[in-house]
Design a protein around this motif. Structure first.
Motif, PDB file in Angstrom:
ATOM      1  N   GLU A 127      63.593  35.528  31.253  1.00 53.62           N
ATOM      2  CA  GLU A 127      63.167  36.657  32.122  1.00 53.62           C
ATOM      3  C   GLU A 127      62.239  37.387  31.219  1.00 53.62           C
ATOM      4  OE1 GLU A 127      67.090  38.154  34.623  1.00 53.62           O
ATOM      5  OE2 GLU A 127      67.085  38.608  32.674  1.00 53.62           O
TER       6      GLU A 127
ATOM      7  N   MET B 238      55.799  51.652  39.554  1.00 51.03           N
ATOM      8  CA  MET B 238      57.032  51.246  39.429  1.00 51.03           C
ATOM      9  C   MET B 238      57.828  52.394  39.298  1.00 51.03           C
ATOM     10  SD  MET B 238      57.136  48.126  39.567  1.00 51.03           S
ATOM     11  CE  MET B 238      55.816  46.861  40.147  1.00 51.03           C
TER      12      MET B 238
ATOM     13  N   ILE C 234      59.105  41.848  41.325  1.00 49.53           N
ATOM     14  CA  ILE C 234      58.863  43.156  41.462  1.00 49.53           C
ATOM     15  C   ILE C 234      60.283  43.812  40.618  1.00 49.53           C
ATOM     16  CG2 ILE C 234      58.483  45.274  42.686  1.00 49.53           C
ATOM     17  CD1 ILE C 234      55.943  43.633  42.770  1.00 49.53           C
TER      18      ILE C 234
ATOM     19  N   VAL D 126      58.270  38.617  32.617  1.00 51.79           N
ATOM     20  CA  VAL D 126      57.643  39.494  32.521  1.00 51.79           C
ATOM     21  C   VAL D 126      56.208  39.472  31.993  1.00 51.79           C
ATOM     22  CG1 VAL D 126      57.898  41.985  31.670  1.00 51.79           C
ATOM     23  CG2 VAL D 126      59.951  40.766  32.317  1.00 51.79           C
TER      24      VAL D 126
ATOM     25  N   PHE E 198      53.383  38.797  34.432  1.00 48.78           N
ATOM     26  CA  PHE E 198      53.670  39.545  35.455  1.00 48.78           C
ATOM     27  C   PHE E 198      52.278  39.686  36.382  1.00 48.78           C
ATOM     28  CE2 PHE E 198      53.188  43.965  37.580  1.00 48.78           C
ATOM     29  CZ  PHE E 198      54.266  43.739  38.559  1.00 48.78           C
TER      30      PHE E 198
ATOM     31  N   TYR F 255      63.024  42.635  25.453  1.00 48.05           N
ATOM     32  CA  TYR F 255      63.865  43.310  26.337  1.00 48.05           C
ATOM     33  C   TYR F 255      65.171  42.588  26.064  1.00 48.05           C
ATOM     34  CZ  TYR F 255      60.313  45.392  28.962  1.00 48.05           C
ATOM     35  OH  TYR F 255      58.996  45.902  29.255  1.00 48.05           O
TER      36      TYR F 255
ATOM     37  N   ASN G 165      61.997  49.665  28.758  1.00 50.56           N
ATOM     38  CA  ASN G 165      60.898  50.083  27.822  1.00 50.56           C
ATOM     39  C   ASN G 165      59.543  50.298  28.405  1.00 50.56           C
ATOM     40  OD1 ASN G 165      59.215  50.351  25.789  1.00 50.56           O
ATOM     41  ND2 ASN G 165      60.396  49.313  24.302  1.00 50.56           N
TER      42      ASN G 165
ATOM     43  N   LEU H 142      62.112  42.391  38.587  1.00 52.35           N
ATOM     44  CA  LEU H 142      62.037  42.028  37.052  1.00 52.35           C
ATOM     45  C   LEU H 142      61.254  43.336  36.465  1.00 52.35           C
ATOM     46  CD1 LEU H 142      62.779  40.096  34.613  1.00 52.35           C
ATOM     47  CD2 LEU H 142      60.680  38.906  35.174  1.00 52.35           C
ATOM     48  N   ALA H 143      60.020  43.443  37.043  1.00 54.80           N
ATOM     49  CA  ALA H 143      59.251  44.588  36.805  1.00 54.80           C
ATOM     50  C   ALA H 143      59.800  46.062  36.490  1.00 54.80           C
ATOM     51  CB  ALA H 143      57.700  44.711  37.477  1.00 54.80           C
TER      52      ALA H 143
ATOM     53  N   ARG I 205      63.161  46.504  36.308  1.00 53.25           N
ATOM     54  CA  ARG I 205      63.840  46.444  35.006  1.00 53.25           C
ATOM     55  C   ARG I 205      63.230  46.469  33.684  1.00 53.25           C
ATOM     56  NH1 ARG I 205      66.219  40.895  36.086  1.00 53.25           N
ATOM     57  NH2 ARG I 205      67.470  41.275  33.890  1.00 53.25           N
ATOM     58  N   ALA I 206      62.150  45.830  33.692  1.00 53.86           N
ATOM     59  CA  ALA I 206      61.203  46.019  32.454  1.00 53.86           C
ATOM     60  C   ALA I 206      60.864  47.596  32.233  1.00 53.86           C
ATOM     61  CB  ALA I 206      60.127  45.336  32.496  1.00 53.86           C
ATOM     62  N   VAL I 207      60.317  48.195  33.452  1.00 54.94           N
ATOM     63  CA  VAL I 207      59.892  49.601  33.143  1.00 54.94           C
ATOM     64  C   VAL I 207      61.179  50.532  32.617  1.00 54.94           C
ATOM     65  CG1 VAL I 207      59.252  51.561  34.342  1.00 54.94           C
ATOM     66  CG2 VAL I 207      57.907  49.681  34.920  1.00 54.94           C
TER      67      VAL I 207
ATOM     68  N   ALA J 204      56.379  47.745  28.927  1.00 53.62           N
ATOM     69  CA  ALA J 204      56.171  47.111  30.477  1.00 53.62           C
ATOM     70  C   ALA J 204      54.515  47.291  30.599  1.00 53.62           C
ATOM     71  CB  ALA J 204      56.926  48.041  31.304  1.00 53.62           C
TER      72      ALA J 204
ATOM     73  N   MET K 134      67.536  41.448  28.720  1.00 53.35           N
ATOM     74  CA  MET K 134      67.086  40.345  29.612  1.00 53.35           C
ATOM     75  C   MET K 134      67.240  39.060  28.907  1.00 53.35           C
ATOM     76  SD  MET K 134      63.690  41.634  31.439  1.00 53.35           S
ATOM     77  CE  MET K 134      63.605  43.395  32.043  1.00 53.35           C
TER      78      MET K 134
END
Lengths: 300, 245
Positions: B95, A197, A173, B99, B102, B88, A183, A175-176, A178-180, A187, B91
């Protein structure tokens, strides 16, 4: 005047303990900024609500202090999620940050801060309420005695930072999240439920502010206007560290805390609250993007 | 597997797609070709659910997916691979790949697919602890394709995998796309590099002004005079030479 290293050390130590608290509020502001692309001006009031929740749990309901911190974090986090879902969501959808719609977001933040202040005023009154927490004898470092509440504050704040770091770096979660933050479109394309998120990020940031509120409570007192100054200091901390950078927020908080204490000790204690901004101006003169800031992100 | 009928959409009030029809059968590589600003990327964004569909239908595996949330579409096995610049960068390579996984909760499966991606693109394994921002253009394109694979998709939408890459790198990436297709993933590849795309794909659509202009088997299109003239770098001089000889 004799220069006294023990008192210098004491000032730095006190500065550090208050600094970690600035740090966790600044962390929340940076989290919201990177996650939602908005600068959240009602964060000081979220912090104030957290302090009041802590006071209610600890004083009026007799919950033990550490548990009161946790409960206040949960309640404030949920409050934050409701605020984000009901009010901010509609505005962020139209664009945040530097967009024209982002201006509306800033005004909305100020409005929310006034609304929250008045709700707090109606619920808890205008008087400063003491938040006595008896933790026993102070710690002794040589000649310096550090009240337990300060020590505990530093420990809990550092613990929270460590937990947040672990969450962001080691969990799925996290990681998600950070992804959100990095970008949102991508994401989304990776199958991440971005709106969920975003709520989580906002809730987390509010929970951190609440922890700061409950930690500061016993050192000062809890009152409706306490949010404003904390917001300013935390902003200074976030900007000094580099806006949006999480390690930067922490380092910025520590620097603001130390600088403020040293200024109060060696220059003048009457103007304690201006030193944070003096530091802010100095740092921005040398490094306009803050200590840990990467180049400024310009959004269309 | 993917069927688009009468697709109309755009941004704000500006209409980009004006009734686009196309179909991608299971197990095939289909190409969508066209120049800048013809609506290729808009079509992908509509299929992935990033922008609202105004009119028309999108069916995936016999199920309507138009105007579903993007994460819902990914969970059905349809994943879009954006251009390499959309990794990303802050990252690490690994990583980034995680993602991509996910939506999945089967840890052994994810670990297996991670090995598969490293097998396809060994350079990613070498660089797995590096930040994605430090990769070269080709490597980062491999990374986003690998990230898409990590979702264990039934179908992949590839947005210009050859953009701004050296021919040799493009060749390598296209060979891997072919390999992914043979492993059972249906592929729609959107390209400006018409020649390469026609070699890779078995069927192709050419888009202009938000509509399909020409469609046909890749081999036929490769030898089609109109296509040659407009898209394969043919010039008037070429055709006049043929005319004169």
């Amino acid at each position: 005047m004799d220069f006294d290293f023990t008192s210098l050390f004491a000032f730095i130590l006190f500065g550090l303990t208050i600094g970690v608290v600035y740090g966790i509020v600044a962390l929340g502001i940076s989290l919201i900024y990177s996650g939602l692309d908005i600068v959240h001006f009602a964060h000081g009031e979220i912090y104030m609500f957290g302090a009041f929740f802590g006071l209610v749990f600890s004083e009026h309901m007799g919950v033990p202090y550490p548990l009161a911190i946790l409960s206040a974090m949960v309640c404030t986090g949920l409050l934050g999620i409701v605020i984000e879902r009901v009010f901010y969501r509609r505005l962020t959808r139209a664009g945040g940050g530097y967009t024209v719609a982002g201006m509306g977001m800033i005004i909305c933040g100020f409005g929310m801060s006034v609304v929250l202040q008045n709700i707090a005023y109606l619920s808890w009154g205008a008087d400063a309420e003491p938040f006595p927490v008896d933790l026993g004898e102070p710690f002794q470092f040589g000649d310096i005695s550090l009240p337990k509440s300060y020590g505990l504050t530093a420990v809990i704040a550092l613990l929270l930072m460590a937990v947040l770091h672990f969450f962001l770096k080691k969990t799925k979660i996290g990681l998600a999240v950070r992804a959100v933050a990095a970008n949102k479109d991508i994401a989304f394309l990776m199958g991440i439920n971005v709106p969920l998120m975003i709520s989580l990020i906002f809730g987390l940031a509010c929970a951190l502010a609440a922890a700061a509120g409950v930690l500061i409570g016993p050192m000062q007192s809890v009152q409706v206007e306490m949010g404003y100054l904390m917001l300013m200091k935390a902003f200074a901390a976030a900007v000094v560290g580099g806006f949006g950078s999480l390690p930067g927020a922490i380092v910025g908080g520590l620097l603001v805390g130390i600088f403020e204490n040293l200024g109060a000790a060696y220059i003048s204690p009457n103007h304690k609250d201006i030193y944070a901004f003096l530091l802010l101006i100095l740092v921005l003169m040398v490094r306009p993007s803050g200590l840990f800031g990467v180049e400024v992100r310009v959004k269309a | 597997m993917l069927k688009v009928t009468g697709l109309e959409t755009g941004y704000g009030r500006v209409q980009i797609l004006r009734g686009l029809d196309m179909e991608v059968p299971q197990g095939r590589i289909v190409a969508l070709l066209g120049g800048n600003g013809t609506g290729k990327s808009t079509m992908l964004r509509a299929v992935s659910g990033l922008i609202r569909v105004w009119n028309g239908q999108i069916e995936f595996n016999g199920e309507r997916i138009d105007n579903k949330a993007p994460d819902q579409i990914v969970r059905r096995g349809l994943i879009q691979v954006t251009q390499g610049k959309d990794s990303y960068p802050s990252m690490t390579v690994e990583e980034n790949l995680k993602v991509g996984a996910f939506t999945r909760s089967d840890k052994p499966g994810v670990a297996r697919d991670l090995e598969r991606v490293y097998d396809y693109f060994p350079v990613l394994k070498e660089r797995r602890r590096q930040l994605a921002g430090t990769l070269s253009g080709g490597e980062v394109q491999m990374l986003v394709i690998g990230r898409g694979l990590m979702a264990a998709p039934k179908m992949m939408l590839l947005d210009e995998p050859s953009a701004a890459l050296a021919p040799k790198v493009v060749l390598d990436i296209f060979a891997n796309i072919n390999r992914i297709a043979r492993s059972g993933v249906t592929i729609l590849v959107v390209e400006q590099n018409v020649r390469m795309a026609l070699i890779l794909a078995s069927y192709a659509y050419i888009i202009r002004d938000g509509r399909i202009l020409i469609e046909g088997d890749a081999d036929d299109l490769m030898h089609d005079e109109n296509v040659k003239m407009s898209f394969l770098g043919g010039t008037v001089a070429d055709s006049s030479r043929e005319y004169m000889s």
